[in-house]
Write a protein that holds these residues in place. Structure first.
Motif, mmCIF file in Angstrom:
data_model
loop_
_atom_site.group_PDB
_atom_site.id
_atom_site.type_symbol
_atom_site.label_atom_id
_atom_site.label_comp_id
_atom_site.label_asym_id
_atom_site.label_seq_id
_atom_site.Cartn_x
_atom_site.Cartn_y
_atom_site.Cartn_z
ATOM 1 N N SER A 162 0.835 -1.196 0.000
ATOM 2 C CA SER A 162 0.000 0.000 0.000
ATOM 3 C C SER A 162 0.874 1.252 0.000
ATOM 4 O O SER A 162 1.620 1.503 0.953
ATOM 5 C CB SER A 162 -0.922 0.014 1.226
ATOM 6 O OG SER A 162 -1.564 1.273 1.350
ATOM 7 N N ALA A 163 0.762 2.037 -1.051
ATOM 8 C CA ALA A 163 1.534 3.282 -1.114
ATOM 9 C C ALA A 163 1.090 4.246 -0.021
ATOM 10 O O ALA A 163 1.906 4.970 0.561
ATOM 11 C CB ALA A 163 1.366 3.921 -2.494
ATOM 12 N N ALA A 164 -0.210 4.260 0.284
ATOM 13 C CA ALA A 164 -0.724 5.178 1.300
ATOM 14 C C ALA A 164 -0.174 4.850 2.682
ATOM 15 O O ALA A 164 0.059 5.753 3.498
ATOM 16 C CB ALA A 164 -2.251 5.128 1.316
ATOM 17 N N LEU A 165 0.039 3.564 2.973
ATOM 18 C CA LEU A 165 0.487 3.154 4.314
ATOM 19 C C LEU A 165 2.005 3.200 4.466
ATOM 20 O O LEU A 165 2.508 3.028 5.584
ATOM 21 C CB LEU A 165 -0.013 1.746 4.626
ATOM 22 C CG LEU A 165 -1.528 1.558 4.697
ATOM 23 C CD1 LEU A 165 -1.868 0.131 5.113
ATOM 24 C CD2 LEU A 165 -2.173 2.557 5.661
ATOM 25 N N ARG A 166 2.720 3.461 3.380
ATOM 26 C CA ARG A 166 4.182 3.405 3.439
ATOM 27 C C ARG A 166 4.739 4.380 4.474
ATOM 28 O O ARG A 166 5.690 4.064 5.204
ATOM 29 C CB ARG A 166 4.757 3.706 2.053
ATOM 30 C CG ARG A 166 6.244 3.436 1.924
ATOM 31 C CD ARG A 166 6.704 3.586 0.484
ATOM 32 N NE ARG A 166 6.010 2.627 -0.378
ATOM 33 C CZ ARG A 166 5.446 2.941 -1.535
ATOM 34 N NH1 ARG A 166 5.456 4.204 -1.966
ATOM 35 N NH2 ARG A 166 4.862 2.015 -2.265
ATOM 36 N N ARG A 167 4.152 5.571 4.548
ATOM 37 C CA ARG A 167 4.679 6.595 5.449
ATOM 38 C C ARG A 167 4.367 6.311 6.916
ATOM 39 O O ARG A 167 4.999 6.898 7.803
ATOM 40 C CB ARG A 167 4.094 7.960 5.086
ATOM 41 C CG ARG A 167 4.437 8.444 3.688
ATOM 42 C CD ARG A 167 3.826 9.812 3.450
ATOM 43 N NE ARG A 167 4.097 10.313 2.100
ATOM 44 C CZ ARG A 167 3.702 11.491 1.653
ATOM 45 N NH1 ARG A 167 3.024 12.311 2.454
ATOM 46 N NH2 ARG A 167 3.985 11.865 0.425
ATOM 47 N N VAL A 168 3.382 5.455 7.180
ATOM 48 C CA VAL A 168 2.965 5.222 8.568
ATOM 49 C C VAL A 168 3.154 3.753 8.944
ATOM 50 O O VAL A 168 2.484 3.252 9.848
ATOM 51 C CB VAL A 168 1.495 5.642 8.776
ATOM 52 C CG1 VAL A 168 1.338 7.147 8.602
ATOM 53 C CG2 VAL A 168 0.565 4.906 7.828
#
Length: 391
Positions: A162-168
């Protein structure tokens, strides 16, 4: 502990997320928690409704239709503020995608927020409206992820891709979705006796959306002349699939009954020989219907979708068979293999039920979710739960 769930809709509204939230909330009540669900009403312009369902306080907020799969509910923010004041939750558990969860950006940061990441929002080529609106949506999505104290992903493969979850990633925890067996009214004895002596039946259940791949399953039925197919559900692609059934002259063996009652769906489950999830892209993040099939002891034919949790649920050669997405011939071969091998099929069905008990039963899933809450609340979490149970 007082838990406030934020959902897009809530059962009996049909949907895998809706059923999961209802099963989880009910199990939390059984565990001694006080639970409230704030969700959208699924009938436009219907007045707000508050009811208690299996001990869960459910508040359905007025909506004024939908826009690009999103309920139009300008009063949701006010309803959320009222719930935070009156219910005073120890934790808010928001199930996303759900635009109304963005209202939590205005809530006090002292209120712990858990995001249940059911799927990414995928701006598909099949959905022009979603592609146009995804950019502004993504801004608020990132803000909500930053605001969240913990994020629950439903499988490790989905979290990792998941690209969206990469930062978190550091605040992500993996907890699979679960099903309450009593909701599907599982009974091996009933299922074992129901299908004997009948034409083998392939069952699929779900919303007729572009990513479900039902058209490939219909094509596969051309090579399965001694079987019948039932696809239960409704949605925007149903008319196109019905036209395909007519064009292929399969109407005598392929049934599309639309949205069915719980009683009728249980009958389909009990009569099925094989369950099939023919989805073609990662928008199919998990496949709750597969879990329900496994609760019934059914072997599963599913597709190998890169980055999806579907492969985590169904193990190739153990609980069923896995084939490439969008390949009608491969679907036909896999289903035919199971239909022709009664002993192998029954062994996979038993393995499917065992895997359900180990990973997808709502009881252990609820315990894992409670562990996530406990991480946020620290030493306070256990006394709160003990206090609730003492009452």
């Amino acid at each position: 502990m007082r838990i406030l769930h934020l959902g897009k809709y809530y059962a009996p509204h049909a949907g895998g997320i809706e059923n999961f939230v209802a099963d989880l909330a009910r199990e939390q009540v059984r565990g001694g928690d006080e639970v409230m669900v704030l969700a959208h009403g699924d009938r436009p312009f219907a007045p707000p409704l508050t009811e208690v369902i299996h001990g869960v306080l459910v508040r359905r907020v007025r909506t004024f239709g939908t826009l690009v799969h999103t309920p139009l509910s300008p009063g949701f923010g006010w309803e959320l503020a009222r719930a935070l004041r009156s219910f005073r939750p120890d934790v808010v558990h928001a199930h996303v995608p759900n635009v109304s969860a963005f209202w939590m950006l205005l809530a006090r940061k002292s209120i712990p927020l858990v995001l249940h990441w059911h799927s990414d929002v995928v701006p598909s080529a099949h959905d022009a409206g979603l592609r146009r609106l995804y950019a502004p949506y993504a801004v608020f999505e990132r803000m909500l992820l930053e605001r969240a104290d913990a994020v629950i992903a439903t499988s490790a493969p989905y979290m990792q891709t998941s690209a969206a979850l990469r930062r978190v990633r550091g605040k992500c925890r993996v907890v699979p979705l679960g099903v309450a067996p009593e909701r599907v009214e599982f009974s091996l004895r009933e299922r074992d006796g129901a299908g004997r002596g009948r034409v083998p039946m392939v069952l699929a259940v779900g919303r007729f959306a572009y990513y479900k791949g039902f058209e490939h399953l219909v094509h596969a039925m051309r090579g399965l002349e001694d079987a019948r197919l039932v696809i239960a559900g409704d949605g925007p692609m149903r008319g196109r699939v019905e036209a395909l059934v007519d064009a292929l002259e399969l109407g005598c063996r392929v049934s599309l009954p639309g949205r069915v009652s719980d009683e009728e769906l249980r009958r389909h489950w009990s009569e099925a020989t094989v369950f099939c999830l023919p989805s073609i892209e990662r928008t199919e993040a998990f496949g709750v219907a597969m879990v329900e099939a496994m609760a019934y002891g059914l072997p599963v034919v599913s597709t190998d979708i890169p980055g999806s949790g579907v492969g985590f649920v169904n193990h190739h050669g153990v609980t069923g068979l896995v084939v490439p997405p969008g390949d009608a011939s491969a679907l036909a071969d896999a289903i035919g293999t199971l239909l022709d091998d009664a002993a192998g099929r029954e062994a996979m069905g038993r393995a499917a039920r065992k895997r359900f008990d180990e990973f997808f039963h709502i009881g252990p899933v609820r315990e894992s979710v409670s562990d996530v809450y406990g991480e946020l609340l620290g030493h306070v979490a256990m006394p709160l739960r003990q206090t609730a149970e003492a009452r």
